[in-house]
Design an enzyme around this catalytic site. Structure first.
Site, PDB file in Angstrom:
ATOM      1  N   HIS A 268       0.842  -1.275  -0.048  1.00 15.30           N
ATOM      2  CA  HIS A 268      -0.071   0.017   0.030  1.00 15.30           C
ATOM      3  C   HIS A 268       0.897   1.247   0.080  1.00 15.30           C
ATOM      4  O   HIS A 268       1.041   1.883  -1.130  1.00 15.30           O
ATOM      5  CB  HIS A 268      -0.979   0.026   1.427  1.00 15.30           C
ATOM      6  CG  HIS A 268      -1.684  -1.310   1.230  1.00 15.30           C
ATOM      7  ND1 HIS A 268      -2.689  -1.942   0.095  1.00 15.30           N
ATOM      8  CD2 HIS A 268      -2.145  -2.119   2.094  1.00 15.30           C
ATOM      9  CE1 HIS A 268      -3.166  -2.695   0.466  1.00 15.30           C
ATOM     10  NE2 HIS A 268      -2.975  -3.085   1.796  1.00 15.30           N
ATOM     11  N   ASP A 319      -4.847  -8.527  -3.273  1.00 13.26           N
ATOM     12  CA  ASP A 319      -5.034  -8.005  -1.897  1.00 13.26           C
ATOM     13  C   ASP A 319      -6.216  -9.005  -1.416  1.00 13.26           C
ATOM     14  O   ASP A 319      -6.418  -9.863  -0.987  1.00 13.26           O
ATOM     15  CB  ASP A 319      -5.136  -6.658  -1.507  1.00 13.26           C
ATOM     16  CG  ASP A 319      -5.129  -6.479   0.055  1.00 13.26           C
ATOM     17  OD1 ASP A 319      -5.226  -7.300   0.912  1.00 13.26           O
ATOM     18  OD2 ASP A 319      -5.147  -5.080   0.455  1.00 13.26           O
TER      19      ASP A 319
HETATM   20  C1  NGQ Z   1      -4.630  -5.478   3.964  1.00 16.93           C
HETATM   21  N1  NGQ Z   1      -5.912  -3.386   4.246  1.00 16.93           N
HETATM   22  O1  NGQ Z   1      -5.008  -6.676   4.164  1.00 16.93           O
HETATM   23  O2  NGQ Z   1      -4.144  -5.271   3.011  1.00 16.93           O
HETATM   24  C2  NGQ Z   1      -5.004  -4.734   4.793  1.00 16.93           C
HETATM   25  C3  NGQ Z   1      -5.804  -4.972   6.057  1.00 16.93           C
HETATM   26  C4  NGQ Z   1      -5.186  -5.024   8.517  1.00 16.93           C
HETATM   27  C5  NGQ Z   1      -5.725  -2.596   3.117  1.00 16.93           C
HETATM   28  N2  NGQ Z   1      -6.265  -3.361   2.170  1.00 16.93           N
HETATM   29  C6  NGQ Z   1      -4.727  -4.738   7.257  1.00 16.93           C
HETATM   30  N3  NGQ Z   1      -5.819  -1.546   3.239  1.00 16.93           N
HETATM   31  O3  NGQ Z   1      -5.726  -6.480   8.791  1.00 16.93           O
HETATM   32  O4  NGQ Z   1      -5.077  -4.485   9.411  1.00 16.93           O
HETATM   33 ZN    ZN Z   2      -3.162  -6.872   2.824  1.00 14.31          ZN
END
Ligand code: NGQ
Ligand code: ZN
Length: 453
Positions: A268, A319
């Protein structure tokens, strides 16, 4: 014979004509020869491009895609989505994980990903107890990868805390709990699976879930060539938490505390100030951009133009798997920037004017680096990972090779990937995955069970 003759093939230096591609029984390219004569008996293709790398995946979330799109009582956010995601993951069994992952991986292959990095954090059973085999869940991902035939980089996750300053895990995070020794044990258990189609790295989940002392310990204990990934600066909320805890922004804080170099993928890295953009670009690390998930969760937009101007490396990941297509990730990446800046053709410079070509080639290069596997290019010594595009489709029929990627990335929603070679095996032919029926049957069964929970 392990060979293919391509009328047009995308090599690192650009499109080349009459390319003879050969690979060995272990799935490595042995020869990529432009200007060749078509040997008798060798299959022919019109347009061939290297298979894409998906550098960020949580396979289990494939089964949640599209089910979190109804408004709750308060304002919905990344954090309310995360609660739903935790609830969804709370009871998944090893068998179900394997079935979901196989479905995901076969879909990824059909859409043109030949490699994937699995950022794997459900290690324990629903009560937070270690399975008899501590690498049980990771081994299920590996088995799914094998069934589907995708190249994998397995990244067991270091997940010890719920927030900056070593805050204790929440009950709903019990399945994720690992310390540095747990991660190293899993890495060790996976060692026999390493080979042409599988590499093992590790991933501190985030600065929220792992302390910088732990991250340094993990780095020191892992063989130096193994990739390391971390989620970072994905939400303004994380930036605020980091500032409150350390007086520094997340990326700034990470660079101060940990040696960040080409071994790293910062997933990210959405919220960067100009100094952080420069620091990340200069580090040689890869920014792991996941445009469809970042859009879906309302993360924000990565400062792509400034980062590219400074030579920053990047790749794409799916993702949460609201999309399984590299086309959609690359299109969203460019379109987000166009909407933001009210300009066109962002991923281009005077010396490199072809936006789609730049997107595909840069994502290959960064993705290969983040995967820590010899992929991302049609060249001897790399893995035999390639896509034969559907030259009979109206979008590609009769086009010049230099227009192929523009058509692929920016026109329409038909899947233009016809055949896929991954690690020297034809895993997709005529748009169908070699194990599609069995994989879909397993997936349907897993979903029915999960629905009944
Ligand atoms: C991810 N969020 O899995 O890449 C996270 C979640 C968490 C985004 N896609 C991260 N922004 O579990 O805190
Ligand atoms: Zn992730």
């Amino acid at each position: 014979m392990n060979a293919l003759f391509a009328r047009h093939a995308l090599l690192a230096e650009g499109w080349q004509g009459d390319v003879l591609v050969e690979w060995d029984a272990r799935g490595n390219l042995t020869r990529v020869q432009p200007g060749a004569r078509p040997p008798i008996g060798v299959a022919r293709a019109e347009y061939v491009v290297p298979g894409m790398v998906n550098l960020h995946s949580h396979a289990f979330q494939r089964a949640l895609g599209g089910l979190t799109e109804k408004a709750g009582d308060g304002p919905d956010s990344f954090w309310t989505w995360r609660d739903l995601m935790y609830r969804f993951g709370a009871n998944i069994t090893p068998e179900q994980l394997e079935a979901i992952a196989a479905q995901l991986f076969s879909e990824c292959l059909r859409h043109g990903y030949t490699s994937l990095c699995e950022f794997h954090y459900i290690q324990r059973d629903p009560d937070g107890v270690s399975y008899a085999r501590p690498a049980e869940m990771a081994e299920r991902i590996a088995a799914a990868g094998q069934q589907a035939g995708i190249g994998l980089t397995l990244l067991p996750v270091l997940y010890s805390h719920s927030g900056f300053g070593d805050q204790p895990l929440k009950p709903e995070q019990a399945r994720f709990r690992t310390d540095v020794d747990d991660v190293l044990r899993i890495v060790e258990a996976l060692a026999p699976l390493r080979g042409g189609q599988l590499e093992v790295g590790a991933a501190p989940h985030s600065l929220r879930a792992a302390g910088t002392d732990q991250i340094r310990a993990l780095m020191a204990a892992l063989p130096p060539e193994r990739p390391l990934h971390i989620h970072i600066a994905e939400q303004q909320g994380e930036v605020r938490q980091s500032l409150d805890f350390s007086g520094r922004r997340p990326v700034e804080y990470l660079f101060d505390e940990v040696r960040i170099d080409a071994r790293w993928c910062l997933v990210h890295a959405t919220h960067l100030n100009p100094a952080e953009v420069a620091q990340l670009a200069a580090s040689g690390a890869v920014a792991g951009l996941c445009p469809t998930t970042e859009a879906n969760l309302g993360d924000g937009l990565f400062p792509l133009g400034d980062y590219l101007a400074q030579g920053g490396r990047w790749g794409i990941g799916s993702d949460s798997h609201v999309s399984q297509s590299p086309v959609e990730e690359l299109r969203w990446l460019e379109y987000g920037q166009r909407l933001l800046h009210q300009r066109r053709n962002i991923a281009a410079t005077p010396a490199r004017r072809d936006v789609a070509l730049n997107l595909w080639q840069d994502a290959l290069r960064g993705g290969a680096q983040a995967a820590g596997r010899p992929v991302g290019e049609l060249a001897a010594g790399r893995r035999a990972d390639l896509l034969v595009l559907d030259a009979a489709h109206p979008n590609l029929d009769g086009v010049q090779d230099t227009d192929v990627l523009g058509r692929l990335v920016f026109c329409g929603n038909d899947n233009l990937v016809r055949d896929v070679l991954a690690g020297g095996r034809w895993v997709v032919q005529g748009g169908r995955h070699m194990a599609q029926e069995a994989v879909e049957r397993g997936y349907r069964q897993a979903i029915q069970q999960l629905r009944a929970n």
